[in-house]
Motif scaffolding. Structure first.
Motif, PDB file in Angstrom:
ATOM      1  N   THR A 299       0.419   6.541  -4.341  1.00 15.28           N
ATOM      2  CA  THR A 299      -0.960   6.423  -3.838  1.00 15.28           C
ATOM      3  C   THR A 299      -1.748   5.270  -4.470  1.00 15.28           C
ATOM      4  O   THR A 299      -2.931   5.394  -4.744  1.00 15.28           O
ATOM      5  CB  THR A 299      -1.744   7.747  -3.995  1.00 15.28           C
ATOM      6  OG1 THR A 299      -1.931   8.034  -5.382  1.00 15.28           O
ATOM      7  CG2 THR A 299      -1.033   8.909  -3.303  1.00 15.28           C
ATOM      8  N   ASN A 300      -1.078   4.139  -4.697  1.00 13.43           N
ATOM      9  CA  ASN A 300      -1.716   2.945  -5.248  1.00 13.43           C
ATOM     10  C   ASN A 300      -1.373   1.729  -4.407  1.00 13.43           C
ATOM     11  O   ASN A 300      -0.464   1.765  -3.574  1.00 13.43           O
ATOM     12  CB  ASN A 300      -1.245   2.696  -6.685  1.00 13.43           C
ATOM     13  CG  ASN A 300      -2.034   3.490  -7.689  1.00 13.43           C
ATOM     14  OD1 ASN A 300      -3.075   3.059  -8.129  1.00 13.43           O
ATOM     15  ND2 ASN A 300      -1.518   4.671  -8.040  1.00 13.43           N
ATOM     16  N   THR A 301      -2.094   0.642  -4.651  1.00 13.62           N
ATOM     17  CA  THR A 301      -1.850  -0.627  -3.967  1.00 13.62           C
ATOM     18  C   THR A 301      -1.654  -1.715  -5.018  1.00 13.62           C
ATOM     19  O   THR A 301      -2.386  -1.753  -6.004  1.00 13.62           O
ATOM     20  CB  THR A 301      -3.042  -0.996  -3.072  1.00 13.62           C
ATOM     21  OG1 THR A 301      -3.190   0.030  -2.083  1.00 13.62           O
ATOM     22  CG2 THR A 301      -2.835  -2.321  -2.378  1.00 13.62           C
ATOM     23  N   ARG A 302      -0.663  -2.559  -4.787  1.00 15.12           N
ATOM     24  CA  ARG A 302      -0.401  -3.697  -5.676  1.00 15.12           C
ATOM     25  C   ARG A 302      -0.050  -4.911  -4.830  1.00 15.12           C
ATOM     26  O   ARG A 302       0.498  -4.792  -3.736  1.00 15.12           O
ATOM     27  CB  ARG A 302       0.769  -3.407  -6.611  1.00 15.12           C
ATOM     28  CG  ARG A 302       0.513  -2.324  -7.617  1.00 15.12           C
ATOM     29  CD  ARG A 302       0.595  -2.875  -9.037  1.00 15.12           C
ATOM     30  NE  ARG A 302       0.063  -1.919  -9.989  1.00 15.12           N
ATOM     31  CZ  ARG A 302       0.793  -1.198 -10.817  1.00 15.12           C
ATOM     32  NH1 ARG A 302       2.096  -1.317 -10.814  1.00 15.12           N
ATOM     33  NH2 ARG A 302       0.212  -0.380 -11.660  1.00 15.12           N
TER      34      ARG A 302
ATOM     35  N   GLU B 147       6.716   6.985  -6.654  1.00 12.97           N
ATOM     36  CA  GLU B 147       6.578   5.626  -7.173  1.00 12.97           C
ATOM     37  C   GLU B 147       7.664   4.794  -6.503  1.00 12.97           C
ATOM     38  O   GLU B 147       8.789   5.265  -6.309  1.00 12.97           O
ATOM     39  CB  GLU B 147       6.767   5.607  -8.690  1.00 12.97           C
ATOM     40  CG  GLU B 147       6.678   4.217  -9.269  1.00 12.97           C
ATOM     41  CD  GLU B 147       6.773   4.199 -10.778  1.00 12.97           C
ATOM     42  OE1 GLU B 147       7.033   3.113 -11.315  1.00 12.97           O
ATOM     43  OE2 GLU B 147       6.599   5.250 -11.415  1.00 12.97           O
TER      44      GLU B 147
ATOM     45  N   GLU C  30       0.869  -1.172   0.000  1.00 18.65           N
ATOM     46  CA  GLU C  30       0.000   0.000   0.000  1.00 18.65           C
ATOM     47  C   GLU C  30       0.906   1.223   0.000  1.00 18.65           C
ATOM     48  O   GLU C  30       1.451   1.593   1.026  1.00 18.65           O
ATOM     49  CB  GLU C  30      -0.904   0.002   1.227  1.00 18.65           C
ATOM     50  CG  GLU C  30      -1.842  -1.171   1.297  1.00 18.65           C
ATOM     51  CD  GLU C  30      -2.644  -1.218   2.594  1.00 18.65           C
ATOM     52  OE1 GLU C  30      -2.579  -0.258   3.400  1.00 18.65           O
ATOM     53  OE2 GLU C  30      -3.330  -2.230   2.796  1.00 18.65           O
TER      54      GLU C  30
END
Length: 115
Positions: free
Chosen positions: A65-68, A45, A39
């Motif tokens: 601000t992304n989740t992988r 990045e 998260e």
């Protein structure tokens, strides 16, 4: 100053990673290995790596601000060797690593990166 604050926050988050390790229940099954859920709440990045001893393998990147979720390589999953996770911000020279964690097949590790 901004980079120093980011580094200290990221180190604290990564140091607390051991408390986010979950066994079974909703994670990948033993046949499918383990996974790392990242998260990324920061504005950078992040390139994500897994370390086992002197081996370093890139899992991928997580945009700001992304989740992988990344599957952990089966070659890295052994009972006796703990893993360490590294978050390397793109465009910054700051690199942070987690504590060593014993990760078994079926586990899902969650890594939260704060701004």
């Amino acid at each position: 100053m901004r980079h120093a604050r980011f580094a200290s926050i990221l180190c604290l988050v990564l140091a607390g990673l051991a408390g986010c390790l979950s066994h079974g229940g909703g994670g990948p099954g033993p046949a499918s290995g383990a996974a790392l859920r990242v998260e990324n709440r920061s504005f950078y990045e992040m390139d994500i790596f897994v370390l086992r001893g002197s081996l370093r393998e890139r899992l991928g990147s997580v945009p700001a601000t992304n989740t992988r979720t990344f599957p952990l390589p089966a070659s890295m999953l052994t009972v006796t060797t703990p893993l360490r996770f590294v978050a390397d911000p793109v465009g910054s020279s700051i690199v942070s690593a987690s504590e060593e964690l014993a990760v078994s097949p079926g586990d899902t590790v969650t890594l939260q990166i704060q701004p």
